[in-house]
Design a protein around this motif. Structure first.
Motif, mmCIF file in Angstrom:
data_model
loop_
_atom_site.group_PDB
_atom_site.id
_atom_site.type_symbol
_atom_site.label_atom_id
_atom_site.label_comp_id
_atom_site.label_asym_id
_atom_site.label_seq_id
_atom_site.Cartn_x
_atom_site.Cartn_y
_atom_site.Cartn_z
ATOM 1 N N ARG A 65 -9.762 -101.133 3.769
ATOM 2 C CA ARG A 65 -9.571 -100.871 2.503
ATOM 3 C C ARG A 65 -8.494 -99.954 2.077
ATOM 4 O O ARG A 65 -8.416 -99.017 2.774
ATOM 5 N N VAL A 66 -7.705 -100.224 1.047
ATOM 6 C CA VAL A 66 -6.614 -99.473 0.923
ATOM 7 C C VAL A 66 -6.349 -99.355 -0.535
ATOM 8 O O VAL A 66 -6.416 -100.287 -1.289
ATOM 9 N N ILE A 69 -7.810 -102.658 -2.401
ATOM 10 C CA ILE A 69 -7.751 -104.034 -1.813
ATOM 11 C C ILE A 69 -8.578 -104.012 -0.690
ATOM 12 O O ILE A 69 -8.579 -102.957 0.265
ATOM 13 N N LEU A 70 -9.629 -104.812 -0.462
ATOM 14 C CA LEU A 70 -10.664 -104.700 0.433
ATOM 15 C C LEU A 70 -10.790 -106.072 1.361
ATOM 16 O O LEU A 70 -10.619 -107.166 0.731
ATOM 17 N N VAL A 71 -10.895 -105.933 2.589
ATOM 18 C CA VAL A 71 -11.016 -107.240 3.471
ATOM 19 C C VAL A 71 -12.307 -107.145 4.333
ATOM 20 O O VAL A 71 -12.604 -105.951 4.977
ATOM 21 N N GLY A 72 -12.828 -108.060 4.319
ATOM 22 C CA GLY A 72 -14.279 -108.270 5.089
ATOM 23 C C GLY A 72 -14.023 -109.252 6.392
ATOM 24 O O GLY A 72 -12.964 -109.277 6.920
ATOM 25 N N TRP A 73 -15.268 -109.989 6.694
ATOM 26 C CA TRP A 73 -15.279 -111.025 7.744
ATOM 27 C C TRP A 73 -14.344 -112.332 7.433
ATOM 28 O O TRP A 73 -13.579 -112.682 8.110
ATOM 29 N N THR A 103 -8.494 -108.054 12.076
ATOM 30 C CA THR A 103 -8.241 -107.416 13.494
ATOM 31 C C THR A 103 -7.494 -106.045 13.283
ATOM 32 O O THR A 103 -7.262 -105.507 14.247
ATOM 33 N N GLY A 104 -7.125 -105.587 12.269
ATOM 34 C CA GLY A 104 -6.211 -104.670 12.051
ATOM 35 C C GLY A 104 -6.088 -104.001 10.431
ATOM 36 O O GLY A 104 -6.788 -104.798 9.536
ATOM 37 N N PRO A 105 -5.458 -103.053 10.041
ATOM 38 C CA PRO A 105 -5.428 -102.245 8.835
ATOM 39 C C PRO A 105 -4.690 -103.455 8.230
ATOM 40 O O PRO A 105 -3.621 -104.044 8.497
ATOM 41 N N LEU A 106 -4.975 -103.220 6.705
ATOM 42 C CA LEU A 106 -3.960 -103.932 5.655
ATOM 43 C C LEU A 106 -2.921 -103.144 5.493
ATOM 44 O O LEU A 106 -2.975 -101.981 5.371
ATOM 45 N N VAL A 107 -1.761 -103.795 4.784
ATOM 46 C CA VAL A 107 -0.600 -103.237 4.754
ATOM 47 C C VAL A 107 -0.148 -103.687 3.305
ATOM 48 O O VAL A 107 -0.188 -104.945 3.080
ATOM 49 N N VAL A 108 0.419 -102.721 2.475
ATOM 50 C CA VAL A 108 0.793 -103.147 1.226
ATOM 51 C C VAL A 108 1.971 -102.739 0.932
ATOM 52 O O VAL A 108 2.337 -101.465 1.455
ATOM 53 N N GLY A 109 2.827 -103.615 0.131
ATOM 54 C CA GLY A 109 4.068 -103.225 -0.189
ATOM 55 C C GLY A 109 4.718 -104.619 -0.769
ATOM 56 O O GLY A 109 4.160 -105.691 -0.730
ATOM 57 N N ASP A 110 5.896 -104.498 -1.416
ATOM 58 C CA ASP A 110 6.464 -105.623 -2.032
ATOM 59 C C ASP A 110 7.462 -106.504 -1.181
ATOM 60 O O ASP A 110 8.582 -106.142 -1.310
#
Length: 688
Positions: free
Chosen positions: A571-572, A586-590, A614-621
């Motif tokens: 989550r970010v 922003i949240l990601v699950g299964w 399998t990895g962290p979320l990345v936020v950007g434009d």
């Protein structure tokens, strides 16, 4: 008497009509909707995974970076693939094609390079697995017309550092420490890097600051006993493996010249007056942890209370794995008492102010806030310190010499440490961070000046007017996400609270605690455990976790092993527009990703995912439209989701109609003709 004399006191029916209109306007109030749309992909090759199916946690790669490398106004995506290739990519042209084409296009590769084999004495040897990737400017910011290029720095698990230009030309490579065969006995505990335009010497061309520490895969002396159970191990073999283990477990930091990688300073165990760890001799067994001393200060290092206000900027602190390690710059001056500063030896190397100080204000929705591309640390005026968040807390080093300035020692237990109220002191937020503990209870403790438990309350429950439900036993205890601590933005949800004005934002020093569970439920509570709102999302993983809990390990399916060894929910916090307020999550699950706004807990957008994260979320434009986008990682590779805003015309029309009805009702109540007819009817009744 005027119009006031003509107004008749509204009846009970009038109030009911007004209340009904207010309720309708609350339910259908005008809101814009958003859409998460997958627009590109970067495929991963299965045969590069150790098990040929999915990446285990030791095979995780550094998160991608979204930035403008060459100051041309177009953001690029920099990522490392599992075949150890570094790529600089832009949005594919196929995204602009007809939307009926359901095939997700690949990104357009602008530059590509293969991570080199490290050279040592003319012979090639493996350079290790990439752990950290950062970008930054090594030239100082001078003017709005300046064109600067960023460098890309990659650090591997064997202390190799590679520096690339914006077009992926290898500028230099360097191994900072060589443990030789000892690397097989340790894994990376914490590691990070930072690129800055600050320099120790004029010819440095900026600084690359790298730091990290290792942890034991298995204690070497214990391993020797298990292998040599017959007691045949000799003293010489014991001494060979019993190296100074503080060399590995100590968080060591290096400052390298950006031009050629020359070491400008380093902070290693035993330096700056710190006692070296010595092992017991004469054949006595000695565990390495017995040599550690709590809160031991270096020569010239000051207690953290002298820098309390600056240290609080590095909070909240929540360290769980290597990706939680952070490097930032700061301006640290010793505060002896309120309103008085005293110059200390940590400021002896202070630099002159930045030639062109950057405006801290950014225009929302514009790349880099309407300014030229720059790093966040370039807003720090006259920076003199490197601030590092790692497994032992917050450490502050002098930017020019590496000498420790201060440190905030915090336990390596996975809890959240920070300020939670207006008392402005550090508190510990426990959330079930221990293994096999439920994440359904939050506990707040005071740490200084004495340890004291303040609050303990549940978050896995729903309170209604006539009943209360909970799902404590349904929550997963294997894979958990820690709560987030943010400045209060929540508005109380519910119609009654809305009518009472509880939804209005209040300017206070309160904080919101955002708790996230495996069932996809997100809850916002205050420090007393009172709920602001709760919402249900599709970003859950409880279905797979339930199978793991109910079945024996011998009966686990392939999916169960993937869940425990590869799955990485995340989550970010993010703003919708660039440089806006971070009031969205922003949240990601299964199998799903969800976007939630944190004021009322409304789900803005959701989308399914083809495979578990399998990895962290990345936020950007990455599509340069002024709105933040998201990069999602799974065993299939990388997938880019763009955020699109859609005007909610239906709700807008309904909202306008409801407001119009309210105006009609009020006008009808205040109508003089209606009063005249009411008066005439009453006169007729009296005459009869």
């Amino acid at each position: 008497m005027g119009i006031i004399s003509k107004i008749r006191t509204p009846s009970k029916n009038h109030f009911i009509l007004l209340l009904l209109c207010a309720v309708i306007s609350y339910l259908i109030r005008s809101r814009d909707s958003y859409e998460l749309r997958p627009v590109w992909r970067k495929r991963a090759e299965y045969h590069h995974f150790e098990n040929k199916k999915y990446p285990v946690k030791s095979e995780q790669l550094p998160p991608p970076v979204i930035t403008d490398l060459d100051s041309d106004g177009i953001n690029e995506v920099i990522l490392v693939t599992n075949d150890l290739k570094l790529s600089v990519m832009t949005l594919p042209d196929a995204v602009k094609k007809d939307e009926e084409d359901k095939t997700l296009p690949h990104v357009s590769v602008k530059h590509k390079a293969v991570l080199p084999q490290a050279t040592n004495g003319g012979q090639d040897q493996p350079s290790g697995w990439p752990v950290v990737m950062v970008t930054g400017f090594t030239e100082p910011y001078l003017s709005m017309v300046q064109v600067r290029h960023q460098v890309i720095v990659i650090v591997t698990n064997t202390w190799w550092v590679f520096c690339y230009s914006s077009d992926l030309k290898l500028l230099w490579q360097r191994q900072l420490l060589d443990f030789k065969e000892q690397f097989d006995n340790y894994y990376v505990k914490s590691m990070g890097a930072h690129v800055t335009s600050q320099s120790v010497k004029k010819s440095d061309g900026g600084l690359i600051i790298v730091g990290g520490s290792y942890a034991h895969k298995q204690h070497l002396e214990t391993e020797e006993k298990e292998i040599n159970k017959d007691g045949n191990a000799t003293d010489s073999s014991h001494k060979e493996h019993s190296v100074d283990e503080n060399t590995y477990t100590h968080f060591s930091t290096f400052a390298l010249a950006g031009r050629d990688g020359t070491t400008r300073w380093h902070h290693l165990p035993g330096e700056f007056g710190e006692e070296e760890t010595k092992h017991e001799e004469q054949g006595q067994e000695h565990h390495w942890k017995l040599t550690l001393k709590r809160h031991r200060l270096h020569v010239g290092e000051s207690p953290w209370t002298y820098y309390k206000n600056e240290l609080y900027k590095a909070l909240p602190h929540n360290w769980r794995d290597v990706k939680d390690t952070r490097f930032t710059l700061g301006r640290y001056q010793k505060v002896v008492d309120e309103g008085m500063y005293r110059e200390g030896e940590e400021e002896s190397g202070a630099q002159s102010p930045t030639p062109a100080a950057l405006d801290p204000k950014h225009v929302i929705g514009y790349a880099y806030g309407g300014q030229r591309p720059h790093s966040h640390s370039e807003h720090v005026t006259n920076a003199n310190a490197v601030v590092i968040n790692h497994q032992n807390g917050v450490e502050v080093l002098n930017l020019l010499t590496g000498r420790p300035i201060t440190r905030l020692q915090l336990p390596d237990d996975g809890a959240v440490y920070g300020t939670l109220d207006a008392e402005n002191d550090i508190k510990k937020l426990s959330w079930g961070e221990q293994e096999r503990y439920s994440p359904c209870f939050l506990e707040i403790q005071r740490l200084f000046p004495i340890k004291e438990q303040l609050e303990r309350f549940p978050v896995c429950m729903t309170k209604r007017l006539f009943f209360t439900t909970n799902w404590v036993y349904d929550e997963d205890m294997f894979v958990k996400l820690p709560p987030l601590v943010i400045k209060s933005v929540a508005r109380k949800s519910g119609i009654i609270r809305h009518l009472l004005g509880h939804h209005l934002r209040k300017e206070t020093d309160a904080y919101d605690l955002i708790a996230i569970g495996s069932l996809g439920r997100v809850s916002s509570v205050d420090k007393n455990g009172d709920f602001n709102w709760q919402t249900q999302t599709s970003a859950s993983w409880d279905g797979v976790a339930l199978v793991v809990r109910q079945m024996k390990k011998s009966d686990w399916t392939e999916q169960s092993h993937e869940f425990l060894n590869s799955f990485h929910p995340d989550r970010v916090l993010m703003p919708l527009q660039l440089y806006g307020d971070k009031v969205n999550l922003i949240l990601v699950g299964w199998s799903s990703v969800s976007l939630i706004e944190l004021t009322e807990g409304r789900v803005l957008a959701e989308h399914s995912t083809p495979c578990p994260s399998t990895g962290p979320l990345v936020v950007g434009d990455f599509n340069n439209d002024g709105y933040n986008d998201v990069i999602f990682t799974c065993k299939f590779g990388y997938i880019g989701f763009s955020l699109h805003r859609r005007a909610n015309h239906t709700y807008t029309v309904m909202y306008g109609v409801s407001v119009f009805l309210v105006i009609l009702v009020i006008g009808w109540i205040l109508s003089p003709e209606r009063r005249y007819h009411r008066t005439s009817d009453s006169d007729d009744d009296d005459s009869t």
